[in-house]
Design a protein around this motif. Structure first.
Motif, PDB file in Angstrom:
ATOM      1  N   LEU A 138       1.054   3.944  -3.598  1.00 19.41           N
ATOM      2  CA  LEU A 138       0.958   5.388  -3.349  1.00 19.41           C
ATOM      3  C   LEU A 138       2.355   6.030  -3.806  1.00 19.41           C
ATOM      4  O   LEU A 138       2.319   7.090  -4.449  1.00 19.41           O
ATOM      5  N   HIS A 196       0.829  -1.033  -0.057  1.00 22.12           N
ATOM      6  CA  HIS A 196       0.035  -0.121   0.013  1.00 22.12           C
ATOM      7  C   HIS A 196       0.884   1.329   0.036  1.00 22.12           C
ATOM      8  O   HIS A 196       0.573   2.175  -0.765  1.00 22.12           O
ATOM      9  N   TYR A 197       1.836   1.257   0.744  1.00 22.75           N
ATOM     10  CA  TYR A 197       2.896   2.528   0.718  1.00 22.75           C
ATOM     11  C   TYR A 197       3.471   2.578  -0.616  1.00 22.75           C
ATOM     12  O   TYR A 197       3.602   3.813  -1.282  1.00 22.75           O
ATOM     13  N   LEU A 211       1.862  11.004   2.337  1.00 20.13           N
ATOM     14  CA  LEU A 211       1.048  10.043   1.896  1.00 20.13           C
ATOM     15  C   LEU A 211       0.849   9.036   3.130  1.00 20.13           C
ATOM     16  O   LEU A 211      -0.253   8.236   2.706  1.00 20.13           O
ATOM     17  N   PRO A 222      -1.340   9.671   5.719  1.00 16.97           N
ATOM     18  CA  PRO A 222      -2.888   9.479   6.232  1.00 16.97           C
ATOM     19  C   PRO A 222      -3.727   8.619   5.063  1.00 16.97           C
ATOM     20  O   PRO A 222      -4.437   7.884   5.245  1.00 16.97           O
ATOM     21  N   GLU A 223      -3.314   8.773   3.774  1.00 22.78           N
ATOM     22  CA  GLU A 223      -3.752   8.077   2.816  1.00 22.78           C
ATOM     23  C   GLU A 223      -3.627   6.410   3.144  1.00 22.78           C
ATOM     24  O   GLU A 223      -4.550   5.601   2.712  1.00 22.78           O
ATOM     25  N   TRP A 224      -2.367   6.161   3.138  1.00 14.95           N
ATOM     26  CA  TRP A 224      -1.943   4.812   3.678  1.00 14.95           C
ATOM     27  C   TRP A 224      -2.673   4.090   4.692  1.00 14.95           C
ATOM     28  O   TRP A 224      -3.230   3.058   4.741  1.00 14.95           O
ATOM     29  N   GLU A 225      -2.717   4.815   5.900  1.00 12.34           N
ATOM     30  CA  GLU A 225      -3.426   4.422   6.963  1.00 12.34           C
ATOM     31  C   GLU A 225      -5.009   4.434   6.671  1.00 12.34           C
ATOM     32  O   GLU A 225      -5.597   3.692   7.349  1.00 12.34           O
ATOM     33  N   ARG A 226      -5.663   5.081   5.795  1.00  7.50           N
ATOM     34  CA  ARG A 226      -6.810   4.809   5.367  1.00  7.50           C
ATOM     35  C   ARG A 226      -7.258   3.546   4.756  1.00  7.50           C
ATOM     36  O   ARG A 226      -8.096   2.925   4.869  1.00  7.50           O
ATOM     37  N   GLU A 227      -6.472   3.428   3.850  1.00  9.38           N
ATOM     38  CA  GLU A 227      -6.312   2.162   2.903  1.00  9.38           C
ATOM     39  C   GLU A 227      -6.201   0.900   3.699  1.00  9.38           C
ATOM     40  O   GLU A 227      -7.032  -0.099   3.747  1.00  9.38           O
TER      41      GLU A 227
END
Length: 266
Positions: free
Chosen positions: A124, A120-121, A209, A211-216
């Protein structure tokens, strides 16, 4: 080399952009190389024959990413080193991969937890890298993002399958997440090298990136009925060449043929 008063007043002005970029690409290349080496250890040992193939193909993709990034590194840092030089002749302390990528495979659930965090990291970051001004680097980012997107789907599917399987597989999947999560923060660290590069627009910083990683990853983990860990500690040091105890064996295996037959060609 003479240092001007302007350079003394502004240290960033004296930093060579190519050296900074080489440093950053080396880190990314080491991430891919080391994780690829770890995944290779699952060949003939995965729970299913299909997973032998899947993990070996993912490892091959990662080695391909490493080859491209290490080749660019040798070109930019002025040393002229090849991808093989960087992979097979450096000492352990010269590797700058994030500690997450060198963690021992553990059981299959731990490997999947590590894959969940990394893919996921990486997806992104490579998507962001595809927008950088250097056409060669942008093309690499676009290609790598597409490949890692499949790795991400593989990890997501296995998280759900293990979490929703048996009580034992769900317990192991949760334990895998707990084992891996303290090592995830290092992926998003921003040091002076990254700040200088991001300030010039050469490459994106990974920090925004997160916050988006955490959300995913939260969506995947909680959707499978598991809990996102909240680590009480954070592991760092890989970017500075400080590695885990198990790293010695990994590098020894990676470089064993070259050490036995230095200068050999095939």
């Amino acid at each position: 080399m003479t240092t001007t008063s302007d350079q003394r007043a502004n240290p960033a002005a004296s930093a060579c952009p190519d050296v900074d970029l080489a440093t950053h690409l080396l880190r990314l290349g080491d991430d891919a190389l080391v994780l690829g080496q770890r995944l290779c250890a699952w060949i003939t040992r995965a729970p299913l024959i299909e997973e032998d193939l899947a993990l070996s193909n993912i490892a091959l993709d990662l080695v391909g990413h490493a080859r491209a990034l290490l080749t660019l590194t040798g070109r930019l840092d002025g040393t002229g080193r090849t991808e093989d030089d960087l992979a097979f002749t450096r000492r352990e302390r010269d590797f700058t991969n994030a500690l997450l990528t060198e963690l021992p495979n553990g059981d299959f659930a731990t490997t999947i937890a590590r894959q969940l965090a990394y893919t996921h990291y990486a997806c992104l970051y490579y998507e962001a890298l595809a927008g950088c001004p250097d056409p060669e680097l942008a093309a690499f980012g676009a290609r790598a993002a597409k490949e890692v997107a499949f790795h991400r789907l593989h990890a997501d599917r296995w998280v759900r399958q293990l979490a929703l399987g048996t009580p034992q597989s769900a317990r192991r999947m949760q334990q895998g997440l707990e084992r891996v999560w303290p090592y995830t923060a290092e992926l998003f660290d921003e040091d002076d090298v990254v700040r200088r590069l991001a300030a010039t627009g050469a490459v994106p910083s990974p920090a925004p990136l997160r916050p988006e990683w955490e959300r995913e990853v939260t969506e995947v983990v909680t959707g499978a009925g598991l809990t996102v860990p909240t680590p009480s500690w954070t592991a760092r040091g890989g970017r500075s060449g400080l590695h885990t105890e198990e790293f010695t064996g990994l590098i020894g295996e990676l470089q064993s043929v070259h050490r036995q037959f230095p200068g050999g060609t095939w």
